[in-house]
Design a protein around this motif. Structure first.
Motif, PDB file in Angstrom:
ATOM      1  N   ILE A 409       0.833  -1.204   0.000  1.00  0.00           N
ATOM      2  CA  ILE A 409       0.000   0.000   0.000  1.00  0.00           C
ATOM      3  C   ILE A 409       0.865   1.249   0.000  1.00  0.00           C
ATOM      4  CG2 ILE A 409      -1.723   1.323   1.273  1.00  0.00           C
ATOM      5  CD1 ILE A 409      -2.868  -1.155   0.019  1.00  0.00           C
ATOM      6  N   SER A 412       2.520   1.642  -3.399  1.00  0.00           N
ATOM      7  CA  SER A 412       1.599   2.026  -4.473  1.00  0.00           C
ATOM      8  C   SER A 412       1.354   3.525  -4.469  1.00  0.00           C
ATOM      9  CB  SER A 412       0.268   1.277  -4.328  1.00  0.00           C
ATOM     10  OG  SER A 412      -0.453   1.721  -3.185  1.00  0.00           O
ATOM     11  N   ILE A 475      -1.339  -4.185  -8.959  1.00  0.00           N
ATOM     12  CA  ILE A 475      -2.726  -3.743  -8.933  1.00  0.00           C
ATOM     13  C   ILE A 475      -3.515  -4.760  -9.747  1.00  0.00           C
ATOM     14  CG2 ILE A 475      -4.338  -1.891  -9.485  1.00  0.00           C
ATOM     15  CD1 ILE A 475      -1.960   0.041  -9.381  1.00  0.00           C
ATOM     16  N   ASP A 476      -4.424  -5.465  -9.094  1.00  0.00           N
ATOM     17  CA  ASP A 476      -5.115  -6.547  -9.783  1.00  0.00           C
ATOM     18  C   ASP A 476      -6.159  -6.006 -10.757  1.00  0.00           C
ATOM     19  OD1 ASP A 476      -7.445  -5.907  -8.378  1.00  0.00           O
ATOM     20  OD2 ASP A 476      -7.251  -7.549  -6.944  1.00  0.00           O
ATOM     21  N   THR A 478      -9.217  -5.734 -10.643  1.00  0.00           N
ATOM     22  CA  THR A 478     -10.306  -4.934 -10.074  1.00  0.00           C
ATOM     23  C   THR A 478      -9.810  -3.604  -9.531  1.00  0.00           C
ATOM     24  OG1 THR A 478     -10.103  -5.869  -7.831  1.00  0.00           O
ATOM     25  CG2 THR A 478     -11.481  -7.066  -9.424  1.00  0.00           C
ATOM     26  N   GLN A 480      -7.422  -3.344  -7.092  1.00  0.00           N
ATOM     27  CA  GLN A 480      -6.978  -3.475  -5.713  1.00  0.00           C
ATOM     28  C   GLN A 480      -5.465  -3.691  -5.649  1.00  0.00           C
ATOM     29  OE1 GLN A 480      -9.189  -3.065  -3.032  1.00  0.00           O
ATOM     30  NE2 GLN A 480     -10.455  -2.428  -4.781  1.00  0.00           N
ATOM     31  N   VAL A 481      -4.826  -3.054  -4.679  1.00  0.00           N
ATOM     32  CA  VAL A 481      -3.384  -3.202  -4.482  1.00  0.00           C
ATOM     33  C   VAL A 481      -3.108  -4.518  -3.762  1.00  0.00           C
ATOM     34  CG1 VAL A 481      -1.339  -2.234  -3.376  1.00  0.00           C
ATOM     35  CG2 VAL A 481      -3.038  -0.709  -4.417  1.00  0.00           C
ATOM     36  N   GLN A 482      -2.077  -5.223  -4.212  1.00  0.00           N
ATOM     37  CA  GLN A 482      -1.695  -6.474  -3.576  1.00  0.00           C
ATOM     38  C   GLN A 482      -0.189  -6.640  -3.625  1.00  0.00           C
ATOM     39  OE1 GLN A 482      -3.605  -9.491  -6.047  1.00  0.00           O
ATOM     40  NE2 GLN A 482      -1.833  -9.631  -7.394  1.00  0.00           N
TER      41      GLN A 482
END
Length: 509
Positions: A409, A412, A475-476, A478, A480-482
């Motif tokens: 996070i 990013s 960032i997937d 959808t 979302q950060v991973q």
């Protein structure tokens, strides 16, 4: 050198930095670097030991013994470096040649010598497992549809990469007397908006350029390995070359020296036929010692008015908001306040915010001009990387923009810059979301109705699996950060295939 680089950017010296000695020397003259006492003491101690070793004759050794001892010590040194580097934990498989530890983690865990040597090894680009030209052709075959489809409209394309461009209003615990990016934000809200996920922070601007212009990622070849020096040649595919095939004139405009990051050599190989840089300006207006964004905009307008019938592709790189921010720049009267800010941090933010306002005004001037132009035109503005506002991310931490644990996070946020896409011929408003820098050209071409290039078409589908990817975070699909360690089988397969295609495009076989 590694110490001072870490103080400024939060990263240690890596082998690829040695190729940027000229760039470092050019920029360092603009910086106020304080000589640290511990560095001076360390250097004096080392010199004292070296001189003592030559002067003192405690034990007389024969010349042969001294030679043997020197060879032994050198052998131990290089063996430690090479073997130590090779046994460092590494990510296995063809998905990526990247190590599992970040540069800083490797240096902290294994020391400078082993870490530096590991980085040398990582600079070597190895053929991906399972690579063949036939495999690449099979991956791209479904994306050749639309190869003969003509564009209905060929707009002028102006792409502005704004130096160290960051939306400072995201520092929510800081108050600005006025919004430095009010016009930029209004354009975003009306037409095209988004963010770019970059591979770099605080420097190595040309890496973002390379990713935008080619659609190829420095993640696979090491973000510290300057692509303009290593991977750009006359056969390198690029956005500019695709547009040249459509009848476009191609130009590059930069507010600094042509040789900086070897742009003078890279740009022609990327299909940019005309390159105008600081050497070509006569008595330009300066801001903070650099050619101002306003001057660059005036030059863009003049080039457009002299262009003739062909549509134009401009690649523009600004320089005005380059680090350091220790000077006092208050031109637009923007003031800053925040309970957790030191006086020095407040001054830094005020200098940066006033510079941003200049960029915002220059954009407004450009947009107002092309609003009156009959020819269809599209303007794209984005940042190369976040500014290194303070030493070791401290301002971002003190303003609670990041927590300071540098997880996915945090990273990013440190590797994200704003994106704006404006047009004067009725293209619908569009939210691009947060996308990888390498996807920008494919998204732009799709937006204006160009679908002839299989690779750019492939990137459109790749962006649906992973909207961003890199060394520190993903960032997937959808948004979302991973963590990269959380990649699914589909995401790993997509990256593996993407690297196969990009390796083929590098032309290093």
């Amino acid at each position: 050198i590694s110490f001072y680089k870490f103080i400024i950017s939060g990263e240690y010296l890596v082998p690829a930095d040695l190729a940027l000695a000229g760039e470092a020397a050019s920029i360092s003259k603009e910086m106020d670097i304080t000589i640290e006492r511990q560095v001076v003491i360390g250097v004096l101690v080392c010199l004292t030991i070296i001189i003592s070793g030559f002067k003192c004759k405690w034990i007389e050794f024969r010349k042969g013994y001294r030679l043997a001892g020197s060879i032994l010590c050198a052998t131990l040194f290089f063996t430690t470096a090479v073997i130590g580097a090779k046994v460092c934990p590494r990510e296995q498989g063809a998905t990526s040649p990247k190590p599992s530890l970040t540069v800083n983690e490797k240096y902290n865990e294994n020391g400078f010598i082993v870490g530096f040597t590991q980085e040398i090894i990582d600079l070597l680009v190895e053929e991906p497992e399972g690579y063949s030209k036939e495999k690449v052709e099979s991956l791209l075959a479904p994306y050749t549809l639309g190869g003969s489809e003509e564009m209905d409209i060929k707009p002028n394309i102006i792409m502005i990469m704004s130096e160290s461009f960051f939306d400072v209003t995201k520092l929510t615990e800081v108050t600005f007397s006025q919004d430095p990016l009010s016009f930029f934000r209004s354009c975003q809200n009306q037409l095209g908006k988004g963010n770019l996920s970059t591979a770099i922070y605080g420097g190595r601007t040309s890496q973002t350029e390379y990713e935008v212009l080619t659609g190829q990622s420095v993640y696979f070849t090491d973000p510290s390995n300057i692509a303009y020096n290593e991977f750009v040649h006359e056969d390198t595919p690029s956005l500019a070359k695709l547009l040249k095939a459509e009848g476009y004139q191609t130009m590059a405009l930069h507010g600094y020296e042509k040789k900086f990051f070897s742009r003078d050599k890279a740009y022609p190989n990327l299909g940019l036929d005309t390159f105008i840089a600081s050497e070509d300006f006569v008595a330009p207006d300066l801001a903070r010692g650099y050619i101002s964004d306003n001057t660059l905009v005036d030059h863009v307008v003049q080039l457009y008015e002299d262009k003739g019938e062909q549509p134009l592709f401009y690649h523009i790189v600004t320089m005005q908001n380059h680090m350091p921010y220790s000077d006092t720049y208050k031109t637009n009267g923007i003031t800053v306040s925040g309970s957790d800010l030191s006086r020095e941090q407040q001054d830094i933010l005020e200098t940066y915010a006033n510079g941003l306002k200049d960029s915002d005004k220059a954009l407004e001037k450009l947009v107002n001009y092309f609003s009156q132009v009959k020819e269809p035109t599209i303007i794209v503005m984005y940042g190369d990387h976040l500014p290194a506002l303070d030493e070791q991310y401290s301002l971002y931490k003190d303003c609670h923009y990041i927590k300071g644990n540098f997880d996915a996070i945090d990273c990013s946020k440190l590797y994200e810059t704003p994106l704006m896409v404006w047009n004067n011929y009725g293209l619908p408003s569009h939210d691009f979301g947060t996308i990888d820098t390498t996807y920008l050209s494919s998204q732009l071409l799709n937006y204006i109705g160009y679908h002839k290039d299989p690779y750019m078409n492939y990137l459109l589908d790749a962006s649906k699996v992973l909207r961003g990817y890199g060394e520190y975070f993903d960032i997937d699909g959808t948004g979302q950060v991973q963590s990269p360690k959380a990649r699914s089988a589909q995401e790993k397969e997509m990256l593996k295939n993407l690297w196969l295609i990009q390796y083929n495009r590098l032309g290093v076989e």
